[in-house]
Design a protein around this motif. Structure first.
Motif, PDB file in Angstrom:
ATOM      1  N   SER A   1      -1.618  16.429 -29.113  1.00 51.78           N
ATOM      2  CA  SER A   1      -2.964  16.358 -28.529  1.00 51.78           C
ATOM      3  C   SER A   1      -2.962  16.241 -27.014  1.00 51.78           C
ATOM      4  O   SER A   1      -3.800  15.562 -26.437  1.00 51.78           O
ATOM      5  N   ASN A   2      -1.999  16.901 -26.364  1.00 51.48           N
ATOM      6  CA  ASN A   2      -1.934  16.829 -24.903  1.00 51.48           C
ATOM      7  C   ASN A   2      -2.419  18.083 -24.184  1.00 51.48           C
ATOM      8  O   ASN A   2      -2.742  18.016 -23.006  1.00 51.48           O
ATOM      9  N   CYS A   3      -2.421  19.230 -24.853  1.00 51.62           N
ATOM     10  CA  CYS A   3      -2.582  20.466 -24.078  1.00 51.62           C
ATOM     11  C   CYS A   3      -4.005  20.981 -24.006  1.00 51.62           C
ATOM     12  O   CYS A   3      -4.362  21.703 -23.088  1.00 51.62           O
ATOM     13  N   GLY A   4      -4.825  20.662 -24.999  1.00 52.04           N
ATOM     14  CA  GLY A   4      -6.222  21.091 -24.950  1.00 52.04           C
ATOM     15  C   GLY A   4      -6.467  22.549 -25.315  1.00 52.04           C
ATOM     16  O   GLY A   4      -7.604  23.010 -25.274  1.00 52.04           O
ATOM     17  N   ALA A   5      -5.428  23.281 -25.672  1.00 53.16           N
ATOM     18  CA  ALA A   5      -5.605  24.708 -25.990  1.00 53.16           C
ATOM     19  C   ALA A   5      -6.534  24.906 -27.181  1.00 53.16           C
ATOM     20  O   ALA A   5      -7.171  25.944 -27.319  1.00 53.16           O
ATOM     21  N   CYS A   6      -6.635  23.877 -28.023  1.00 58.92           N
ATOM     22  CA  CYS A   6      -7.382  23.974 -29.276  1.00 58.92           C
ATOM     23  C   CYS A   6      -8.822  23.492 -29.151  1.00 58.92           C
ATOM     24  O   CYS A   6      -9.503  23.321 -30.152  1.00 58.92           O
TER      25      CYS A   6
ATOM     26  N   VAL B   1      -3.165  26.836 -30.855  1.00 61.40           N
ATOM     27  CA  VAL B   1      -2.446  25.569 -30.888  1.00 61.40           C
ATOM     28  C   VAL B   1      -1.319  25.625 -29.848  1.00 61.40           C
ATOM     29  O   VAL B   1      -0.465  26.514 -29.915  1.00 61.40           O
ATOM     30  N   GLY B   2      -1.316  24.678 -28.914  1.00 54.59           N
ATOM     31  CA  GLY B   2      -0.275  24.689 -27.895  1.00 54.59           C
ATOM     32  C   GLY B   2       0.674  23.513 -27.980  1.00 54.59           C
ATOM     33  O   GLY B   2       1.704  23.489 -27.319  1.00 54.59           O
ATOM     34  N   CYS B   3       0.305  22.502 -28.785  1.00 55.57           N
ATOM     35  CA  CYS B   3       1.187  21.330 -28.861  1.00 55.57           C
ATOM     36  C   CYS B   3       0.946  20.615 -30.173  1.00 55.57           C
ATOM     37  O   CYS B   3       0.088  21.005 -30.955  1.00 55.57           O
TER      38      CYS B   3
ATOM     39  N   CYS C   1      -7.117  19.890 -32.892  1.00 58.13           N
ATOM     40  CA  CYS C   1      -5.879  19.476 -33.548  1.00 58.13           C
ATOM     41  C   CYS C   1      -5.881  17.975 -33.802  1.00 58.13           C
ATOM     42  O   CYS C   1      -4.965  17.450 -34.409  1.00 58.13           O
TER      43      CYS C   1
ATOM     44  N   LYS D   1     -10.640  18.120 -29.245  1.00 54.22           N
ATOM     45  CA  LYS D   1      -9.391  18.832 -29.482  1.00 54.22           C
ATOM     46  C   LYS D   1      -9.281  19.004 -30.997  1.00 54.22           C
ATOM     47  O   LYS D   1      -9.121  18.022 -31.724  1.00 54.22           O
TER      48      LYS D   1
HETATM   49  S1  FES Z   1      -3.055  21.895 -29.692  1.00 56.55           S
HETATM   50 FE1  FES Z   1      -2.519  20.796 -27.922  1.00 56.55          FE
HETATM   51  S2  FES Z   1      -4.191  19.437 -27.761  1.00 56.55           S
HETATM   52 FE2  FES Z   1      -4.619  20.470 -29.599  1.00 56.55          FE
END
Ligand code: FES
Ligand code: FES
Lengths: 179, 813
Positions: A42-47, A37-39, A59, A57
């Motif tokens: 729902s902007n970072c896409g890490a998930c 989880v990076g944010c 999250c 995504k």
């Molecule tokens: S945690 Fe950043 S988009 Fe899902």
């Protein structure tokens, strides 16, 4: 609510709160901590994971929405100790530094290549727009995706989506937005 | 065992680190768990400045799953704990106490007010909503010049001022140059400019997290930190805990960029709560928390006066800075702008120089190190004003630089700010960059576009930078009143089977130390790359170190590794001589083998390791070990340099900027791994370009961060950045045995002015001589139409914003 989700080939049945996000279900209940989880917007896409063969995504998906579905995470890509061509390409092209964005980047890249097996530089950049990386400046990620495309051409190697049992992978118009 | 033939150093080895990272088998702090673990969630102030009238936690304590709720007074009833600042830059620097959780007042929006402990993270989060805090609002101090104005409200009433410290360097007084006022009054040309460094967010991708286990014999803390060793010592000092009872582990850490050089109130909170409850605790922040609670970077107003002759020789430079510290002092926050003091003179021979920096408190998130820390600010200002001076003199900006820079035959060169640059070749890097870039033909195209009044104008930006890194010689840090040294530690363990464990005090979080250190050790000891394991980031295995920042890992930590291997070889030589019954002087060591000179009798270092392990037949008085360690204190900084050239197309109808080409030729000395070096350049460029075009932390008039998510704070994505052309020249550093210089921050330091210079160059003929960063379409469009450099309004479009010197709130304008 009781849900059954197949993650990386294993079926799990659990009671979850209706508000639980898929990413939290994966990480906290199923121990699938390879997805991160990076944010919280729902902007970072890490998930990013694949839900029935399409990138989402995780999250921005509720665990209950994944009931009855197949989820593939970065942990489920390698087969018999062999990396997926996109994982291999990320390694070969130094497309990661800290590696925190990498699970999401790889999952999104695989989705992108399923839609467009031979993307040019611009198409790769567009296709990864929803995934942020703070370390690499993206240049080597773009290179890795195009390198993977090369290795995944018909006859060159395995299919883009190597989760054979879904069988129904079609080109997706979902750009990792999680809708 | 096979000896390596081809040297490992210089090879583009793919990284050892990658396998676990591409397969998701990582150990981020938030991935870890322990039996009986409970979770912390922090209630944060929504007010930028207020008295806390009361905090009612009773309802929160009744929430399901809640174990406890603590306020600042609960955790620290005597108000005795203050978060550490390790850099008192002047003897009279004003230092407010920064409590673990706010006590009495809140001083920025985002400051912790209470902490909930619950069975699950979601339950802890839920309970936050049940805490009732009554605030009594105080006037909010925002904007550097506002804060210093006569009668301004104070961030910390008890300090009696918002001025944290004033730090001055003057070449006339230091004896390193002439007095600057004289140079200015004698000058044929004097140019003054004010530049603004907007506030930035480091934005590492892994949010910060911390877990503490109080049940082991040592208190064990896992933290997503750049500085496990400093954190251990600082935790002991801050809480009065015995240092030997603390172990700190930085597991996989997802980026830092200076943003994780900190001792966090949350880390101290975890230690306190874990001890109170006797249970392991974990805190993981959300991104929204990171944005307001993790330290920010930059945020300066820079006033420069440059003096020169008509024919373009710089005769003096005066720099006056205001630097925003935020509401409290971070671990090294006050020293960050001071690092810039040595870099404004950059690659130029400037005979007179004066630097003065005033650090200021405001009711904002604290600022501290962010990639480059002090040097990007300096490089930006000098490279911008060199372009302005060139325009004033009607000279080609590269000509002007060339006329003033230190020639390659003049090294070593002692600058007006008293540093001695050991080596460099600005001519070579520039020549290569100009050729790759096609400078002349782009100038030609620029003229054509101007002549035909093309709606898309072309601009060329130059940045010929150097920087000081490899922090740092301990004596220099001492002279700057820094609270520690700048050495680094390494140790080598020779295992009985010939394999090697390397311990390093540098703490990587994406830099690839495991790979690079393996290459160095493979060459030094003549063992295969694969036979080397690098251990780091755990104070139990790596007991000594000063961690990773300031582009120091290779130039300091890597050299410590070299020194440790040399000691291993010295020890092994004695044993080899004994085993082969010869004198030590008859032996030569190469490719992992001791050979008796002039014969083919030899013994491999692995065989010696085994013989030493068995210890059956060692020379008299020799300890049965080859293991060695070394602590290396650098004699000087390292000074990477380079020439960066940027071509931008500016759409004069929309204000949109497109980077058409970006070329950089960097000289980072000898290179251990060219792939890793290139990766560092790419990432550095991305962050520097992002400062120029996209990013800004914006506060509204109530002190609320309006760019508090990744939806508002514009981290560039892949579509927002160009493809970079990177190349290198190689002028070895003469102050370390590998000839290496730092590379981690170079791209960030160099690129920002290259981009801004390019945009200003594209529209200079419209009367534009500056545009404030970030150069949003609105700002560029307005500048073209009105010549105003900061027009365009706040936040509604990409990154455009108010920042700390906003006109509407009586700021600098
Ligand atoms: S945690 Fe950043 S988009 Fe899902
Ligand atoms: S590799 Fe660190 S964020 Fe992408």
């Amino acid at each position: 609510m009781r849900i059954t989700v197949t993650v990386d080939g294993t079926s799990y049945t659990d009671d979850v709160e209706p508000r639980t996000l898929l990413v939290h279900h994966l990480r906290e209940r199923l121990g699938k901590v390879g997805t991160v989880v990076g944010c919280d917007t729902s902007n970072c896409g890490a998930c990013t994971v694949h839900l029935d063969g399409h990138s989402v995504k995780s999250c921005s998906v509720l665990a209950v929405q994944a009931d009855g579905s197949e989820v593939t995470t970065v942990e489920g890509l390698a087969r018999d100790g062999q990396l997926h061509p996109v994982q291999q390409a990320f390694h070969d092209n130094h497309a990661l530094q800290c590696g925190f964005c990498t699970p999401g980047m790889i999952m999104q890249s695989i989705d992108l290549l399923a839609d467009n097996p031979d993307p040019d530089e611009h198409a790769v950049r567009e296709g990864l727009e929803g995934n942020l990386c703070r370390c690499t400046g993206y240049q080597n990620i773009v290179k890795a995706v195009r390198d993977a495309a090369h290795h995944m051409r018909p006859g060159a190697g395995p299919e883009a989506e190597r989760v054979a049992d879904t069988g129904s992978r079609t080109a997706s118009s979902v750009g990792g937005g999680g809708e | 065992m096979t000896a390596t033939i081809e040297p490992e150093v210089g090879k583009g080895r793919l990284r050892k680190e990658d396998e676990r990272l591409v397969t998701g088998r990582t150990r981020w702090t938030d991935n870890l768990t322990l039996p009986g673990l409970v979770h912390l969630a922090v209630l944060r102030s929504t007010m930028a400045h207020a008295k806390i009238v009361s905090i009612d936690t009773s309802a929160a304590k009744e929430m399901p799953g809640v174990v406890a709720v603590f306020t600042g007074d609960d955790l620290d009833p005597d108000g005795a704990i203050g978060m550490p600042c390790a850099w008192p830059i002047t003897p009279d620097m004003k230092s407010p106490r920064r409590p673990v959780l706010a006590q009495g007042t809140v001083n920025f929006a985002g400051e912790g007010v209470a902490v909930v402990v619950a069975r699950g993270a979601a339950e802890a989060e839920d309970a936050l909503a049940e805490i009732d805090v009554e605030y009594d609002e105080l006037p909010v101090v925002l904007g550097l010049e506002n804060a210093l104005a006569e009668g301004a409200p104070l961030v910390h009433e008890d300090l009696g001022t918002n001025r944290n410290a004033v730090w001055i360097f003057d070449s006339g007084e230091a004896g390193s140059g002439a007095p600057v006022e004289q140079a200015i009054s004698d000058a044929e040309v004097v140019l003054k400019r004010r530049f603004r460094q907007q506030r930035l967010v480091p934005a590492f991708m892994e949010p910060r997290a911390c877990m503490v286990d109080p049940t082991a014999p040592q208190l064990t803390m896992w933290s997503a930190t750049q500085i496990p060793h400093i954190l251990k010592t600082m935790s002991a000092l801050t809480l009065g805990l015995p240092e030997h009872k603390i172990r700190v582990i930085a597991p996989d850490v997802g980026g830092g960029f200076g943003g994780k050089i900190a001792v966090l109130p949350e880390e101290i909170m975890c230690l306190l709560v874990a001890q109170k409850l006797g249970k392991p605790v974990k805190w993981t922040e959300s991104r929204s928390e990171t944005m307001v609670a993790a330290h920010h970077g930059r945020d300066q107003i820079q006033d420069l006066t440059i003096a020169a002759t008509r024919d373009g020789t710089v005769t003096g430079l005066k720099v006056e800075l205001l630097a925003d510290m935020g509401a409290y002092l971070g671990l090294v926050g006050p020293g960050v702008p001071i690092l810039g003091a040595f870099m404004f003179n950059a690659i130029y021979k400037i005979p007179a120089y004066h630097f003065a920096c005033t650090n200021v408190f405001t009711n904002t998130t604290l600022t501290d190190a962010y990639r480059g820390a002090g040097r990007p600010e300096a490089t930006f200002a000098i490279e911008r004003i060199m372009d302005e001076l060139a325009a004033e003199l009607g000279m080609d900006p590269m000509r002007l630089r060339e006329q003033n820079w230190i020639k390659h035959e003049e090294f070593p060169y002692t600058t007006v700010s008293t540093l001695t640059y050991d080596s460099g070749n600005y001519e070579a890097a520039t020549a290569k960059a100009m050729e790759l870039f096609g400078y002349e033909s782009l100038r030609q195209e620029q003229r054509e576009r101007r002549d035909r009044n093309d709606p898309v104008q072309l601009g060329i930006g130059i940045s010929t930078f150097t920087e000081m890194c490899g922090l740092a010689p301990s004596r220099v840090l001492g002279s700057l009143d820094y609270g520690a040294g700048g050495w680094e530690h390494a140790a080598i363990r020779m295992l009985p089977t010939g394999k090697v464990e390397v311990i390093t005090g540098a703490s990587a979080h994406g830099q690839g130390h495991e790979t690079a250190w393996s290459q160095i050790v493979a060459d030094q000891l003549g063992v295969p790359f694969e036979d080397v394991e690098v251990l780091h980031g755990d104070t139990q295995s790596s007991h000594k170190g000063l961690d990773t920042y300031g582009s120091r890992s290779l130039a300091v930590g890597g050299i410590a590794v070299v020194k440790a291997t040399e000691k291993v070889i010295d020890k092994a030589r004695k044993v080899a001589a004994h085993l082969m019954e010869c004198s030590e002087d008859d032996l030569e060591f190469a490719g992992g083998k001791f050979t008796v000179k002039g014969t083919d009798t030899s013994t491999g270092i692995g065989d010696i390791a085994l013989a030493v392990f068995a210890a059956h037949d060692l020379p008299e008085g020799i300890e049965p070990t080859l293991d060695s360690d070394a602590v290396y204190d650098p004699e000087n900084f390292s000074f990477p340099h380079g020439t960066h050239l940027c071509a931008t197309e500016v759409d004069t109808e929309t204000g949109r900027v497109r980077i058409r080409s970006y070329v950089c030729v960097d000289d980072v000395g000898k290179v251990v791994n060219p792939i890793i070096v290139e990766g560092q350049m790419h990432g550095g460029l991305a962050q520097g370009i992002a400062q120029a075009l996209y990013e800004e932390a914006v506060y509204d008039e109530s002190g609320t961060l309006t760019s508090g998510t990744f939806a508002d704070y514009l981290l560039p994505s892949a579509v927002d950045l160009p493809e970079f052309t990177t190349d290198r020249t190689e002028t070895p550093s003469t102050t370390n045995p590998l000839g290496v210089k730092g590379v981690g921050e170079a791209g960030t330091i160099a690129s920002t002015p290259a981009v801004v210079n390019a945009v200003v160059d594209a529209v200079r003929h419209y009367g534009v001589d500056d545009i404030e960063m970030p150069l949003t379409p609105m700002r560029v469009w307005q500048a073209i139409r009105t010549g105003e450099k900061a027009a365009g309004g706040p936040g509604a479009e990409s990154g455009g914003g108010l920042g700390s010197i906003d006109a509407a709130h009586g700021g600098a304008q």
